[in-house]
Design an enzyme around this catalytic site. Structure first.
Site, PDB file in Angstrom:
ATOM      1  N   SER A 152      34.086-104.545  15.028  1.00 26.50           N
ATOM      2  CA  SER A 152      33.681-106.165  15.060  1.00 26.50           C
ATOM      3  C   SER A 152      32.224-106.652  15.325  1.00 26.50           C
ATOM      4  O   SER A 152      31.664-105.532  15.876  1.00 26.50           O
ATOM      5  CB  SER A 152      34.424-107.091  16.109  1.00 26.50           C
ATOM      6  OG  SER A 152      33.995-108.334  16.217  1.00 26.50           O
ATOM      7  N   TYR A 165      36.873-107.480  24.966  1.00 25.29           N
ATOM      8  CA  TYR A 165      36.873-107.290  23.512  1.00 25.29           C
ATOM      9  C   TYR A 165      35.601-106.620  22.775  1.00 25.29           C
ATOM     10  O   TYR A 165      35.562-105.960  22.215  1.00 25.29           O
ATOM     11  CB  TYR A 165      37.328-108.571  22.885  1.00 25.29           C
ATOM     12  CG  TYR A 165      37.220-108.615  21.277  1.00 25.29           C
ATOM     13  CD1 TYR A 165      38.522-108.016  20.697  1.00 25.29           C
ATOM     14  CD2 TYR A 165      36.429-108.972  20.280  1.00 25.29           C
ATOM     15  CE1 TYR A 165      38.780-107.922  19.324  1.00 25.29           C
ATOM     16  CE2 TYR A 165      36.358-109.043  18.968  1.00 25.29           C
ATOM     17  CZ  TYR A 165      37.672-108.493  18.688  1.00 25.29           C
ATOM     18  OH  TYR A 165      37.699-108.483  17.035  1.00 25.29           O
TER      19      TYR A 165
HETATM   20  N1  LIG Z   1      39.935-112.016  12.171  1.00 25.51           N
HETATM   21  C1  LIG Z   1      38.659-111.910  12.509  1.00 25.51           C
HETATM   22  O1  LIG Z   1      37.838-112.619  12.465  1.00 25.51           O
HETATM   23  C2  LIG Z   1      38.152-110.354  13.000  1.00 25.51           C
HETATM   24  C3  LIG Z   1      36.793-110.417  12.939  1.00 25.51           C
HETATM   25  C4  LIG Z   1      36.246-109.208  13.688  1.00 25.51           C
HETATM   26  C5  LIG Z   1      37.214-107.980  13.702  1.00 25.51           C
HETATM   27  N2  LIG Z   1      38.528-108.123  13.638  1.00 25.51           N
HETATM   28  C6  LIG Z   1      39.642-107.174  13.943  1.00 25.51           C
HETATM   29  O2  LIG Z   1      40.215-107.020  12.891  1.00 25.51           O
HETATM   30  C7  LIG Z   1      41.601-106.168  13.341  1.00 25.51           C
HETATM   31  C8  LIG Z   1      42.696-107.177  12.479  1.00 25.51           C
HETATM   32  O3  LIG Z   1      42.431-108.619  13.153  1.00 25.51           O
HETATM   33  P1  LIG Z   1      43.239-109.709  12.514  1.00 25.51           P
HETATM   34  O4  LIG Z   1      42.425-110.979  12.557  1.00 25.51           O
HETATM   35  O5  LIG Z   1      43.999-109.331  11.324  1.00 25.51           O
HETATM   36  O6  LIG Z   1      44.292-109.910  13.762  1.00 25.51           O
HETATM   37  P2  LIG Z   1      45.988-110.161  13.587  1.00 25.51           P
HETATM   38  O7  LIG Z   1      46.407-110.539  14.886  1.00 25.51           O
HETATM   39  O8  LIG Z   1      46.293-110.991  12.346  1.00 25.51           O
HETATM   40  O9  LIG Z   1      46.617-108.860  13.300  1.00 25.51           O
HETATM   41  C9  LIG Z   1      46.608-107.933  14.085  1.00 25.51           C
HETATM   42  C10 LIG Z   1      47.926-107.067  13.987  1.00 25.51           C
HETATM   43  O10 LIG Z   1      47.750-105.902  15.212  1.00 25.51           O
HETATM   44  C11 LIG Z   1      48.861-105.899  15.721  1.00 25.51           C
HETATM   45  N3  LIG Z   1      49.125-105.503  16.993  1.00 25.51           N
HETATM   46  C12 LIG Z   1      48.461-106.230  18.152  1.00 25.51           C
HETATM   47  N4  LIG Z   1      48.712-105.437  19.162  1.00 25.51           N
HETATM   48  C13 LIG Z   1      49.264-104.396  18.813  1.00 25.51           C
HETATM   49  C14 LIG Z   1      50.000-103.131  19.509  1.00 25.51           C
HETATM   50  N5  LIG Z   1      49.963-103.148  20.754  1.00 25.51           N
HETATM   51  N6  LIG Z   1      50.617-102.541  18.821  1.00 25.51           N
HETATM   52  C15 LIG Z   1      50.845-102.404  17.537  1.00 25.51           C
HETATM   53  N7  LIG Z   1      50.307-103.106  16.721  1.00 25.51           N
HETATM   54  C16 LIG Z   1      49.686-104.293  17.405  1.00 25.51           C
HETATM   55  C17 LIG Z   1      49.656-107.345  15.619  1.00 25.51           C
HETATM   56  O11 LIG Z   1      51.339-107.436  15.863  1.00 25.51           O
HETATM   57  C18 LIG Z   1      49.105-107.918  14.101  1.00 25.51           C
HETATM   58  O12 LIG Z   1      50.048-107.448  13.010  1.00 25.51           O
HETATM   59  C19 LIG Z   1      41.598-106.268  14.639  1.00 25.51           C
HETATM   60  O13 LIG Z   1      41.250-105.089  15.393  1.00 25.51           O
HETATM   61  C20 LIG Z   1      40.405-107.513  15.206  1.00 25.51           C
HETATM   62  O14 LIG Z   1      39.833-107.093  16.447  1.00 25.51           O
HETATM   63  C21 LIG Z   1      39.075-109.464  13.128  1.00 25.51           C
END
Ligand SMILES: NC(=O)c1ccc[n+]([C@@H]2O[C@H](COP(=O)([O-])OP(=O)(O)OC[C@H]3O[C@@H](n4cnc5c(N)ncnc54)[C@H](O)[C@@H]3O)[C@@H](O)[C@H]2O)c1
Length: 267
Positions: A152, A165
Site C-alpha cells: 500500500s 497497517y
Molecule cells: N482498497 C484500497 O484502497 C487498498 C489500497 C491499498 C492497498 N490495499 C490492499 O489491497 C488488498 C486487498 O484490499 P481490498 O480493498 O480488495 O480489501 P477487501 O476487504 O475488499 O478484500 C480483502 C479480502 O481478504 C480477505 N481476508 C481478510 N482477512 C483474511 C484472513 N484472515 N484470511 C483469509 N482471507 C482474509 C477478505 O475476506 C476479503 O475477501 C489488501 O491487502 C489491502 O490492504 C487496498
C-alpha cells in the site's frame, strides 16, 4: 481518461497455476479474473466462505475452460497455512504464481490500539505472506515463477490512525526485497504493488457513512493528478504484468498504482 484497459496481449499466463489470497472480493477478485482471462488456472484462498464460493462459481461460469477454485482459509492461523499449501499441491501439483493480497485495516487512533489488534493486523498482512511463500516455494518449478505482494502507499506515506497497517505494509515491502534476493537462484521473482485509493467495499462503506458522499467522492478524486480514484482492475493489470514474462527482468521492486497521488510535493 483511460481505465479498465483490456488484457495486455503480451501478458499470457496460459498453462500456469496461480494462487490469489483474499480473492473473494475487491482487488483480489479482480486479480483472479485477470489471471483467468490470461489463461491461468486460479485458486482463491479466503476466509469468507460465501463470497469465496460465489467468486469461484461466477468466474468459472464465465469461462468453464479455466475453472477457478476456492479454498477457505483463515490466514491468521499459522497451522492453516500448511494445510492450504497441501491443498494447492493436490490441486495443481505445481505453482507458478502466488499473489499475497489478503489484508485487513483495523486501526484506530494509536492510543486506543491494543496489542491484540496490532498482532492480528501484523499476522494477516505480514506473517501470512511470509509463511505462505515459505510453504509454497517447493511447488514452484525449476523454471521459477512470480510472487506478488499487495502492499500500500501506507508503506511510504503516513495517514493518521493507520499505524499497525502502515507498519505491516512497510514490512511487506521489506519482505519483498529480501525474498527477491533469497529466491533469485530459484528464478522466482518477488515484487510488490503499492495501490493508492482503490474503490472497493471499504471505500463504499466510507462513502455511505459520509454526510456528503458526493463532495467526498469529488474531493478524493481531485487529489489524484490523473483525476480519479483507482478501480480493482487497475491493480489487477499491474499484477498481470508482474506475473507475466513481460516483467522477466524485474524483481524486488515496488510498483506504485495510485494515479499519481503520492508524487505531489504536499501529498
Ligand atoms: N482498497 C484500497 O484502497 C487498498 C489500497 C491499498 C492497498 N490495499 C490492499 O489491497 C488488498 C486487498 O484490499 P481490498 O480493498 O480488495 O480489501 P477487501 O476487504 O475488499 O478484500 C480483502 C479480502 O481478504 C480477505 N481476508 C481478510 N482477512 C483474511 C484472513 N484472515 N484470511 C483469509 N482471507 C482474509 C477478505 O475476506 C476479503 O475477501 C489488501 O491487502 C489491502 O490492504 C487496498
Amino acid at each position: 481518461m483511460r481505465e479498465n484497459a483490456g488484457t495486455p496481449t503480451a501478458c499470457s499466463l496460459a498453462g500456469q497455476s496461480a494462487v490469489v489470497t483474499g480473492g473473494a472480493q475487491g482487488i483480489g477478485r479482480a486479480i483472479a479474473e485477470r489471471f483467468q482471462q490470461a489463461g491461468a488456472r486460479v485458486c482463491i484462498l479466503d476466509c469468507d466462505n460465501v463470497a469465496g464460493e460465489a467468486a469461484a462459481n461466477e468466474l468459472t461460469a464465465a469461462d468453464p475452460a479455466h475453472a477457478v477454485t476456492f479454498h477457505r482459509i483463515d490466514l491468521e492461523q499459522i497451522g492453516a497455512i500448511a494445510v492450504a499449501a497441501g491443498q494447492i499441491k493436490s490441486l495443481y501439483g505445481k505453482l507458478d504464481i502466488l499473489v499475497n493480497n489478503a489484508g485487513v485495516e483495523l486501526d484506530t487512533n494509536f492510543q486506543q490500539m491494543t496489542a491484540a489488534l496490532w498482532d492480528k493486523v501484523l499476522a494477516i498482512n505480514l506473517r501470512a505472506p511470509f509463511l505462505l511463500t515459505q510453504e509454497l516455494e517447493p511447488l514452484f518449478p525449476v523454471a521459477g515463477g512470480a510472487v506478488i505482494n499487495i502492499s500500500s502507499i501506507h508503506a511510504t506515506h503516513a495517514f493518521a490512525g493507520s499505524t499497525a497497517y502502515a507498519c505491516s505494509k512497510a514490512g511487506l515491502v521489506a519482505l519483498t526485497r529480501n525474498l527477491a534476493l533469497e529466491l533469485a537462484h530459484r528464478h522466482i521473482r518477488v515484487n510488490a504493488i503499492c495501490p493508492g485509493y482503490i474503490d472497493t467495499r471499504l471505500w463504499e462503506e466510507y462513502l455511505r457513512q459520509s454526510p456528503d458522499a458526493e463532495a467526498l467522492a469529488a474531493n478524493t478524486a481531485a487529489l489524484h493528478p490523473l483525476g480519479r480514484r483507482g478501480v480493482p482492475t487497475d491493480v489487477a493489470n499491474a499484477a498481470l504484468f508482474l506475473a507475466s514474462d513481460g516483467s522477466a527482468f524485474i524483481t524486488g521492486t515496488c510498483l506504485v498504482v495510485d494515479g499519481g497521488l503520492t508524487i505531489r510535493a504536499h501529498s
